[in-house]
Design an enzyme around this catalytic site. Structure first.
Site, PDB file in Angstrom:
ATOM      1  CD  GLU A  75     -76.308 -38.171   1.586  1.00  0.00           C
ATOM      2  OE1 GLU A  75     -75.810 -38.517   0.489  1.00  0.00           O
ATOM      3  OE2 GLU A  75     -76.528 -37.007   2.060  1.00  0.00           O
ATOM      4  CD  GLU A 122     -78.308 -39.295  -2.641  1.00  0.00           C
ATOM      5  OE1 GLU A 122     -77.465 -38.501  -2.765  1.00  0.00           O
ATOM      6  OE2 GLU A 122     -79.164 -39.352  -1.706  1.00  0.00           O
TER       7      GLU A 122
END
Length: 445
Positions: A170, A355
């Site tokens: 991320e 995720e």
């Protein structure tokens, strides 16, 4: 509430991987194994930055309890474990190697393989050594070379046993959330710092890919987070604000990685603050990848905010049911996202859902945790993913966040994402109903 999942492994391709994910700082305990301080340790030590001044010093003590935690992964019939390596553990000052740290990841890798679990590596999940933060961290281009060095040391030790290796988790959070919004370490609110971090994190990725290729790694990717953005209302101002949000959050990293360019709407605000000569880095950034990791939790409703400087937008609460993070539950956005990524940027490149999960107000009662809302969330998102696959999205894996209730960064230990409950007083693990549901759904026929 749902007590079981109604999909089965047999409904997916034979090589489709089901996994679970964690990150080092959130579970290991940063005070063990010779780890140096990371900028998360110093961020948490600053009053007001984290809930209850909580940090990751002990976390879930996975450093000492990893074998039992891996037994939980194998026991749920999961194929893969997406874990991260702590940069501050491996290189406490960002330069010298701590052999004790590498030894831990060596043991962890072997323990996965002994249980038939495929190791999926994340090289960096936010725990930048404090010594590198002292030098400017992601604002300083030198960090890109430090990351390449770190990558080399890690891959030399455990690369021969990795099923997949991802460079960064991320980068939007590493750069924007942390340097522009100030919500994560290092807690800055500075557009110049944010722009440089947004660029340098990608340069670091490209340099790490070169190191990995030189080490003969052939299953390399990066984990990006996405939030589909929709206008809060039907007026043109909100529509344009949503497009700006989309450019910063979703298109910035995809554009650099797959089109060698940054989106126009994001450059309108960030171009003056980017480092000189940034255009020359695009070839380095856009090294070919073998897969893309997709992290998804929710969408965002965006409104124009003329009272604020660029990007002149604000988030608006949505009407849909929400998780304990106050995030809307939007599987339809997930389905759209998987198709959009493939159609707009990646084509046939394999996508791994790296995720997906939810925070829930889970309660341990009589030795059990009935987390029916999480089961329903997972079911809805697996269904959405299957629809995307049926429509041509090349999704090759699905990874639940997270294995354990853990340290949720600035929110401390108050939000529970795990399929396994952790009592933070005793650190006892208790598989939740969602763990049992996955065990049943993923059983081999």
């Amino acid at each position: 509430m749902a007590s079981a999942l109604n999909f089965r492994r047999s409904q997916f391709a034979d090589d489709f991987l089901f996994g679970v994910a964690t990150s080092a700082y959130q579970i290991e305990g940063s005070s063990f194994g010779g780890a140096g301080p990371s900028h998360w340790d110093t961020f948490a030590a600053t009053p007001g930055n984290t809930a209850n001044a909580e940090d990751g010093a002990i976390a879930c003590d996975h450093y000492h309890r990893y074998e039992a935690d891996l037994d939980l992964i194998a026991g749920a019939n999961l194929d893969a474990y997406r874990f991260s390596v702590s940069w501050a553990r491996v290189m406490p000052d960002g330069r010298a190697v701590n052999r004790e740290g590498l030894d831990f990841y060596d043991r962890l890798t072997d323990a996965m393989l002994e249980r038939g679990i495929k190791p999926m590596l994340t090289l960096h999940h936010w725990d930048l050594p404090a010594a590198l933060a002292d030098e400017g961290g992601w604002r300083n281009r030198d960090v890109t070379d430090r990351f390449a060095d770190f990558t080399g040391h890690v891959i030399d030790r455990i690369g021969d046993r990795m099923a997949a290796t991802g460079t960064l988790n991320e980068p939007w959070c590493i750069a924007w959330l942390s340097h522009f919004l100030g919500n994560h370490a290092p807690g800055l609110r500075d557009i110049r710092a944010a722009a440089r971090a947004m660029h340098h994190v990608l340069v670091a990725h490209g340099k790490a890919v070169d190191v990995l290729r030189a080490a003969c790694q052939d299953n390399i990717g990066i984990y990006l987070n996405f939030e589909p953005a929709e206008p809060a209302n039907g007026d043109d101002g909100d529509a344009e604000a949503a497009l700006r949000y989309h450019a910063i959050y979703n298109e910035w990293f995809l554009g650099a990685l797959f089109k060698k360019s940054y989106p126009r709407r994001a450059l309108q605000g960030l171009r003056p603050h980017l480092p000189e000569g940034w255009e020359d880095d695009m070839e380095q950034i856009a090294r070919p990848l073998d897969w893309l990791g997709v992290n998804f939790y929710t969408r965002k409703l965006i409104a124009h905010d003329a009272a604020q400087a660029w990007p002149s937008l604000k988030e608006v609460p949505g009407p849909l049911p929400k998780t304990d993070m106050d995030w809307e539950i939007t599987p339809e956005s997930f389905e759209w996202l998987l198709g959009w990524i493939a159609e707009s940027h990646t084509g046939d490149l394999p996508l791994i859902v790296s995720e997906n999960g939810m925070a829930s107000t889970d309660v341990l009662l009589n030795g059990a945790v009935d987390d029916g809302p999480r089961i329903a969330y997972l079911q809805a998102h697996v269904d959405a993913m299957r629809r995307a696959i049926d429509n041509g999205a090349p999704v090759k894996g699905y990874t639940v966040w997270s294995l354990l209730d853990n340290y949720e960064w600035a929110l401390g230990y108050g939000k529970r994402f795990g399929i396994v409950h952790v009592d933070y007083g005793t650190l006892k693990r208790t598989p939740k109903a969602s763990w049992h549901a996955l065990k049943q759904a993923l059983a081999r026929d």
